[in-house]
Design a protein around this motif. Sequence first.
Motif, PDB file in Angstrom:
ATOM      1  N   ILE A 197       0.814  -1.225   0.000  1.00 46.04           N
ATOM      2  CA  ILE A 197       0.000   0.000   0.000  1.00 46.04           C
ATOM      3  C   ILE A 197       0.844   1.270   0.000  1.00 46.04           C
ATOM      4  O   ILE A 197       0.382   2.311  -0.429  1.00 46.04           O
ATOM      5  N   GLN A 198       2.068   1.200   0.485  1.00 48.48           N
ATOM      6  CA  GLN A 198       2.994   2.328   0.457  1.00 48.48           C
ATOM      7  C   GLN A 198       2.399   3.573   1.107  1.00 48.48           C
ATOM      8  O   GLN A 198       2.404   4.663   0.538  1.00 48.48           O
ATOM      9  N   SER A 199       1.934   3.404   2.327  1.00 51.80           N
ATOM     10  CA  SER A 199       1.324   4.512   3.063  1.00 51.80           C
ATOM     11  C   SER A 199       2.334   5.322   3.878  1.00 51.80           C
ATOM     12  O   SER A 199       1.994   6.368   4.415  1.00 51.80           O
ATOM     13  N   GLN A 200       3.597   4.850   3.962  1.00 47.79           N
ATOM     14  CA  GLN A 200       4.606   5.582   4.727  1.00 47.79           C
ATOM     15  C   GLN A 200       5.010   6.851   3.975  1.00 47.79           C
ATOM     16  O   GLN A 200       5.202   6.827   2.757  1.00 47.79           O
ATOM     17  N   ARG A 201       5.161   7.922   4.728  1.00 45.96           N
ATOM     18  CA  ARG A 201       5.661   9.175   4.176  1.00 45.96           C
ATOM     19  C   ARG A 201       6.764   9.671   5.101  1.00 45.96           C
ATOM     20  O   ARG A 201       6.677   9.526   6.323  1.00 45.96           O
ATOM     21  N   VAL A 202       7.800  10.257   4.509  1.00 48.07           N
ATOM     22  CA  VAL A 202       8.956  10.720   5.274  1.00 48.07           C
ATOM     23  C   VAL A 202       9.305  12.131   4.828  1.00 48.07           C
ATOM     24  O   VAL A 202       9.306  12.430   3.629  1.00 48.07           O
ATOM     25  N   VAL A 203       9.598  12.976   5.790  1.00 45.00           N
ATOM     26  CA  VAL A 203      10.094  14.317   5.504  1.00 45.00           C
ATOM     27  C   VAL A 203      11.429  14.459   6.222  1.00 45.00           C
ATOM     28  O   VAL A 203      11.523  14.178   7.424  1.00 45.00           O
ATOM     29  N   VAL A 204      12.456  14.875   5.502  1.00 42.19           N
ATOM     30  CA  VAL A 204      13.779  15.107   6.083  1.00 42.19           C
ATOM     31  C   VAL A 204      13.948  16.611   6.246  1.00 42.19           C
ATOM     32  O   VAL A 204      13.882  17.363   5.273  1.00 42.19           O
ATOM     33  N   VAL A 205      14.151  17.055   7.474  1.00 44.63           N
ATOM     34  CA  VAL A 205      14.280  18.478   7.793  1.00 44.63           C
ATOM     35  C   VAL A 205      15.752  18.761   8.088  1.00 44.63           C
ATOM     36  O   VAL A 205      16.349  18.120   8.956  1.00 44.63           O
ATOM     37  N   GLY A 226      19.215  21.903   7.920  1.00 43.91           N
ATOM     38  CA  GLY A 226      19.636  23.295   7.885  1.00 43.91           C
ATOM     39  C   GLY A 226      18.838  24.193   8.811  1.00 43.91           C
ATOM     40  O   GLY A 226      18.468  23.805   9.922  1.00 43.91           O
ATOM     41  N   ALA A 227      18.550  25.396   8.347  1.00 46.56           N
ATOM     42  CA  ALA A 227      17.811  26.377   9.149  1.00 46.56           C
ATOM     43  C   ALA A 227      16.421  25.876   9.502  1.00 46.56           C
ATOM     44  O   ALA A 227      15.864  26.237  10.544  1.00 46.56           O
ATOM     45  N   GLU A 228      15.857  25.018   8.661  1.00 48.84           N
ATOM     46  CA  GLU A 228      14.517  24.486   8.941  1.00 48.84           C
ATOM     47  C   GLU A 228      14.533  23.562  10.151  1.00 48.84           C
ATOM     48  O   GLU A 228      13.512  23.414  10.829  1.00 48.84           O
ATOM     49  N   GLN A 229      15.672  22.915  10.442  1.00 49.59           N
ATOM     50  CA  GLN A 229      15.817  22.100  11.651  1.00 49.59           C
ATOM     51  C   GLN A 229      15.594  22.970  12.887  1.00 49.59           C
ATOM     52  O   GLN A 229      14.835  22.614  13.782  1.00 49.59           O
ATOM     53  N   ASP A 230      16.253  24.119  12.920  1.00 49.06           N
ATOM     54  CA  ASP A 230      16.088  25.033  14.057  1.00 49.06           C
ATOM     55  C   ASP A 230      14.661  25.561  14.121  1.00 49.06           C
ATOM     56  O   ASP A 230      14.052  25.615  15.195  1.00 49.06           O
ATOM     57  N   ARG A 231      14.112  25.930  12.987  1.00 53.08           N
ATOM     58  CA  ARG A 231      12.745  26.465  12.924  1.00 53.08           C
ATOM     59  C   ARG A 231      11.733  25.424  13.413  1.00 53.08           C
ATOM     60  O   ARG A 231      10.796  25.748  14.140  1.00 53.08           O
ATOM     61  N   LEU A 232      11.939  24.173  13.012  1.00 58.41           N
ATOM     62  CA  LEU A 232      11.039  23.099  13.425  1.00 58.41           C
ATOM     63  C   LEU A 232      11.017  22.966  14.944  1.00 58.41           C
ATOM     64  O   LEU A 232       9.947  22.976  15.565  1.00 58.41           O
ATOM     65  N   GLY A 257      19.643  17.204  11.787  1.00 59.85           N
ATOM     66  CA  GLY A 257      18.335  17.241  11.138  1.00 59.85           C
ATOM     67  C   GLY A 257      17.343  16.372  11.877  1.00 59.85           C
ATOM     68  O   GLY A 257      17.641  15.818  12.937  1.00 59.85           O
ATOM     69  N   THR A 258      16.151  16.283  11.298  1.00 55.96           N
ATOM     70  CA  THR A 258      15.088  15.464  11.867  1.00 55.96           C
ATOM     71  C   THR A 258      14.359  14.754  10.735  1.00 55.96           C
ATOM     72  O   THR A 258      14.060  15.367   9.710  1.00 55.96           O
ATOM     73  N   ILE A 259      14.086  13.478  10.941  1.00 55.74           N
ATOM     74  CA  ILE A 259      13.233  12.733  10.013  1.00 55.74           C
ATOM     75  C   ILE A 259      11.853  12.681  10.649  1.00 55.74           C
ATOM     76  O   ILE A 259      11.703  12.247  11.792  1.00 55.74           O
ATOM     77  N   LEU A 260      10.866  13.149   9.909  1.00 53.89           N
ATOM     78  CA  LEU A 260       9.479  13.099  10.359  1.00 53.89           C
ATOM     79  C   LEU A 260       8.794  11.942   9.654  1.00 53.89           C
ATOM     80  O   LEU A 260       8.904  11.808   8.430  1.00 53.89           O
ATOM     81  N   TYR A 261       8.088  11.133  10.412  1.00 57.79           N
ATOM     82  CA  TYR A 261       7.397   9.963   9.871  1.00 57.79           C
ATOM     83  C   TYR A 261       5.896  10.202   9.876  1.00 57.79           C
ATOM     84  O   TYR A 261       5.330  10.626  10.889  1.00 57.79           O
ATOM     85  N   PHE A 262       5.274   9.898   8.747  1.00 65.33           N
ATOM     86  CA  PHE A 262       3.835  10.090   8.587  1.00 65.33           C
ATOM     87  C   PHE A 262       3.205   8.846   7.977  1.00 65.33           C
ATOM     88  O   PHE A 262       3.873   8.073   7.287  1.00 65.33           O
ATOM     89  N   PHE A 278      18.435  13.584  14.513  1.00 72.38           N
ATOM     90  CA  PHE A 278      19.676  12.825  14.323  1.00 72.38           C
ATOM     91  C   PHE A 278      20.844  13.779  14.185  1.00 72.38           C
ATOM     92  O   PHE A 278      20.665  14.960  13.863  1.00 72.38           O
ATOM     93  N   GLY A 279      22.033  13.257  14.433  1.00 67.79           N
ATOM     94  CA  GLY A 279      23.216  14.092  14.284  1.00 67.79           C
ATOM     95  C   GLY A 279      24.481  13.373  14.706  1.00 67.79           C
ATOM     96  O   GLY A 279      24.499  12.163  14.938  1.00 67.79           O
ATOM     97  N   GLU A 280      25.520  14.181  14.802  1.00 64.87           N
ATOM     98  CA  GLU A 280      26.832  13.707  15.227  1.00 64.87           C
ATOM     99  C   GLU A 280      26.724  13.130  16.633  1.00 64.87           C
ATOM    100  O   GLU A 280      26.081  13.708  17.512  1.00 64.87           O
ATOM    101  N   ILE A 281      27.333  11.984  16.848  1.00 56.80           N
ATOM    102  CA  ILE A 281      27.330  11.356  18.171  1.00 56.80           C
ATOM    103  C   ILE A 281      28.359  12.071  19.039  1.00 56.80           C
ATOM    104  O   ILE A 281      29.559  11.987  18.788  1.00 56.80           O
ATOM    105  N   LEU A 282      27.884  12.785  20.056  1.00 62.26           N
ATOM    106  CA  LEU A 282      28.779  13.505  20.952  1.00 62.26           C
ATOM    107  C   LEU A 282      29.068  12.714  22.221  1.00 62.26           C
ATOM    108  O   LEU A 282      30.070  12.957  22.890  1.00 62.26           O
ATOM    109  N   GLU A 283      28.184  11.768  22.534  1.00 62.65           N
ATOM    110  CA  GLU A 283      28.352  10.979  23.759  1.00 62.65           C
ATOM    111  C   GLU A 283      27.537   9.701  23.620  1.00 62.65           C
ATOM    112  O   GLU A 283      26.395   9.729  23.155  1.00 62.65           O
ATOM    113  N   GLU A 284      28.134   8.590  24.044  1.00 64.65           N
ATOM    114  CA  GLU A 284      27.414   7.321  24.049  1.00 64.65           C
ATOM    115  C   GLU A 284      26.444   7.305  25.230  1.00 64.65           C
ATOM    116  O   GLU A 284      26.807   7.730  26.329  1.00 64.65           O
TER     117      GLU A 284
END
Length: 194
Positions: A48-56, A58-64, A89-94, A171-177
């Motif tokens: 059915i392919q109902s999954q939707r993904v938005v990758v946020v 740059g500046a939109e990451q901060d705005r989000l 960034g952020t991956i949004l799942y819909f 998601f991002g750079e791993i700064l600490e485990e």
Amino acid sequence: MIEENDMFKGLEKRRSYYNIGKNIPISDEELIQLVEDVTLAVPDAFNIQSQRVVVVLGAEQDRLWDGIYDAFEGKVTREKIDSFKSGHGTILYFTDRNTVKEIQKNLPNYAENFDTWSQHSIAMLQISLWTELRDKEIGASLQHYNPVIDDVVKEICHIPDSWELVAQMPFGEILEEPEIKEKLAIKQRVKVVR
């Protein structure tokens, strides 16, 4: 213990990373290609392919994340929100509700199952992307601030009304485990019937 393979190693490495930074070891183009490839590869019931993904990014990451903070009107601390905002960034799942409704109409004998099956497919997509990100040395966590943030996310990211927000994955750079979490004895979680 099972024989180690790439998928299993990836699942073992995957953790909830909250201390993340802006720098990641791959380009945004490679990241987007990874998201597209994994989204295409993850199965779902009746295709059915109902999954939707938005990758946020740059500046939109901060705005989000600033918008998410505002949506909570101070009920979630600035520090908590900034821990997600500090990522690359952020991956949004819909889930596309129109897609689900259409197949429910076309296959009425299974109609009541498609909501659950669409949840299964978006969950498979989440764990697959989360694992693949970690394989690329990128940390992530899965957040569930919806439905409080639904309107602000739709406004900032220009999301169609038929898309239902399921989860957010900063998601991002791993700064600490993260610390190791205690696990229940496996025999409490897995039962074998022969």
